[in-house]
Design a protein around this motif. Structure first.
Motif, PDB file in Angstrom:
ATOM      1  N   SER A  80     -30.554 -24.246 -25.579  1.00  0.00           N
ATOM      2  CA  SER A  80     -29.623 -23.492 -24.746  1.00  0.00           C
ATOM      3  C   SER A  80     -30.345 -22.815 -23.581  1.00  0.00           C
ATOM      4  O   SER A  80     -29.797 -22.723 -22.479  1.00  0.00           O
ATOM      5  N   SER A  81     -31.569 -22.358 -23.789  1.00  0.00           N
ATOM      6  CA  SER A  81     -32.343 -21.769 -22.692  1.00  0.00           C
ATOM      7  C   SER A  81     -32.575 -22.790 -21.592  1.00  0.00           C
ATOM      8  O   SER A  81     -32.415 -22.485 -20.402  1.00  0.00           O
ATOM      9  N   LYS A  97     -41.337  -0.654 -28.643  1.00  0.00           N
ATOM     10  CA  LYS A  97     -41.766  -1.995 -28.263  1.00  0.00           C
ATOM     11  C   LYS A  97     -40.762  -2.650 -27.314  1.00  0.00           C
ATOM     12  O   LYS A  97     -41.087  -3.608 -26.630  1.00  0.00           O
ATOM     13  N   GLY A  98     -39.537  -2.124 -27.237  1.00  0.00           N
ATOM     14  CA  GLY A  98     -38.555  -2.629 -26.274  1.00  0.00           C
ATOM     15  C   GLY A  98     -38.985  -2.383 -24.840  1.00  0.00           C
ATOM     16  O   GLY A  98     -38.630  -3.132 -23.931  1.00  0.00           O
ATOM     17  N   ALA A  99     -39.764  -1.319 -24.621  1.00  0.00           N
ATOM     18  CA  ALA A  99     -40.273  -1.036 -23.276  1.00  0.00           C
ATOM     19  C   ALA A  99     -41.249  -2.124 -22.840  1.00  0.00           C
ATOM     20  O   ALA A  99     -41.348  -2.437 -21.650  1.00  0.00           O
ATOM     21  N   PHE A 100     -41.954  -2.718 -23.784  1.00  0.00           N
ATOM     22  CA  PHE A 100     -42.881  -3.812 -23.461  1.00  0.00           C
ATOM     23  C   PHE A 100     -42.115  -5.018 -22.922  1.00  0.00           C
ATOM     24  O   PHE A 100     -42.572  -5.692 -22.000  1.00  0.00           O
ATOM     25  N   ALA A 101     -40.942  -5.290 -23.471  1.00  0.00           N
ATOM     26  CA  ALA A 101     -40.114  -6.404 -22.987  1.00  0.00           C
ATOM     27  C   ALA A 101     -39.680  -6.165 -21.544  1.00  0.00           C
ATOM     28  O   ALA A 101     -39.648  -7.092 -20.734  1.00  0.00           O
ATOM     29  N   ALA A 141     -40.327  -7.421 -15.767  1.00  0.00           N
ATOM     30  CA  ALA A 141     -40.712  -7.005 -14.417  1.00  0.00           C
ATOM     31  C   ALA A 141     -41.924  -7.793 -13.927  1.00  0.00           C
ATOM     32  O   ALA A 141     -41.977  -8.199 -12.761  1.00  0.00           O
ATOM     33  N   GLY A 142     -42.883  -8.033 -14.805  1.00  0.00           N
ATOM     34  CA  GLY A 142     -44.048  -8.839 -14.429  1.00  0.00           C
ATOM     35  C   GLY A 142     -43.655 -10.268 -14.092  1.00  0.00           C
ATOM     36  O   GLY A 142     -44.160 -10.857 -13.125  1.00  0.00           O
ATOM     37  N   ALA A 143     -42.741 -10.837 -14.876  1.00  0.00           N
ATOM     38  CA  ALA A 143     -42.265 -12.190 -14.588  1.00  0.00           C
ATOM     39  C   ALA A 143     -41.538 -12.242 -13.256  1.00  0.00           C
ATOM     40  O   ALA A 143     -41.671 -13.206 -12.495  1.00  0.00           O
ATOM     41  N   TRP A 197     -36.807 -15.779 -19.439  1.00  0.00           N
ATOM     42  CA  TRP A 197     -35.980 -14.635 -19.802  1.00  0.00           C
ATOM     43  C   TRP A 197     -35.020 -14.982 -20.935  1.00  0.00           C
ATOM     44  O   TRP A 197     -34.844 -14.196 -21.858  1.00  0.00           O
ATOM     45  N   LEU A 198     -34.404 -16.149 -20.857  1.00  0.00           N
ATOM     46  CA  LEU A 198     -33.455 -16.536 -21.903  1.00  0.00           C
ATOM     47  C   LEU A 198     -34.149 -16.778 -23.243  1.00  0.00           C
ATOM     48  O   LEU A 198     -33.698 -16.308 -24.284  1.00  0.00           O
ATOM     49  N   ARG A 199     -35.261 -17.499 -23.210  1.00  0.00           N
ATOM     50  CA  ARG A 199     -35.927 -17.888 -24.450  1.00  0.00           C
ATOM     51  C   ARG A 199     -36.680 -16.734 -25.096  1.00  0.00           C
ATOM     52  O   ARG A 199     -36.557 -16.492 -26.293  1.00  0.00           O
ATOM     53  N   PHE A 200     -37.482 -16.014 -24.317  1.00  0.00           N
ATOM     54  CA  PHE A 200     -38.383 -15.036 -24.909  1.00  0.00           C
ATOM     55  C   PHE A 200     -37.816 -13.618 -24.922  1.00  0.00           C
ATOM     56  O   PHE A 200     -38.100 -12.855 -25.835  1.00  0.00           O
ATOM     57  N   LEU A 201     -37.029 -13.270 -23.932  1.00  0.00           N
ATOM     58  CA  LEU A 201     -36.428 -11.931 -23.931  1.00  0.00           C
ATOM     59  C   LEU A 201     -35.046 -11.939 -24.575  1.00  0.00           C
ATOM     60  O   LEU A 201     -34.687 -11.026 -25.307  1.00  0.00           O
TER      61      LEU A 201
END
Length: 173
Positions: free
Chosen positions: A143-144, A97-101, A106-108, A132-136
């Protein structure tokens, strides 16, 4: 002294985090790991040829993208050849599931690049950093937001105000 007293005064060893061993990905995933950069590099080279290439002494806007695309293709071919001919595939991990992140990041980044020219530098940069900060990165909301605003302001000050890079932007000083 008794053993009970001695045992109570000895410092406890910190517990080590248990890491799961990655599952091997196998030959197919190893070859795909090489073929995918070849496909991306070939597409980037095709796009670079749409621009003026120029020469090393008079480079056009497509020269460096073409060089990077060529390096990407060369590296991908090397990875694919090594993966296809290797007897053991201990270096390739199975997709998780890390590959999905990574795909989401990349999509973002692709959305960021498409909005950059239309909306300007500030808003897409702020939104990309925040996402990226909040969700990844799983940072807190506060802080994000703070890091995204500060980093965007620093990038604005460095590139637009300091270096005079002609980036599209909506805030003018």
């Amino acid at each position: 002294m008794s053993e009970a007293v001695m045992a109570g005064t000895e410092p406890e060893a910190p517990e080590e985090e248990a890491f799961e061993e990655a599952r091997p990905g196998g030959r197919v995933q190893a070859v795909v790991a090489g073929v995918l950069p070849v496909a991306i590099g070939a597409f980037a080279a095709w796009l670079a040829f749409g621009l003026r290439i120029g020469s090393l002494t008079d480079p056009g806007p497509g020269l460096w993208p073409l060089i990077v695309a060529g390096l990407l293709v060369a590296c991908g071919v090397g990875i694919a050849i090594i993966a296809a001919t290797a007897k053991a595939h201990h270096g390739t991990e199975a997709f998780t599931k890390g590959a999905f992140a990574v795909l989401c990041a990349a999509g973002a980044l692709a959305v960021y690049a498409s909005l950059f020219e239309v909306v300007g530098f500030e808003v897409p940069t702020l939104l990309l950093l925040f996402a990226w900060l909040r969700f990844l990165g799983r940072e807190s909301w506060l802080s994000s937001a703070v890091i995204a605003v500060v980093a965007t302001a620093v990038a604005y000050a460095l590139f637009i105000l300091g270096l005079g890079v002609p980036l599209p932007h909506i805030i003018a000083f």
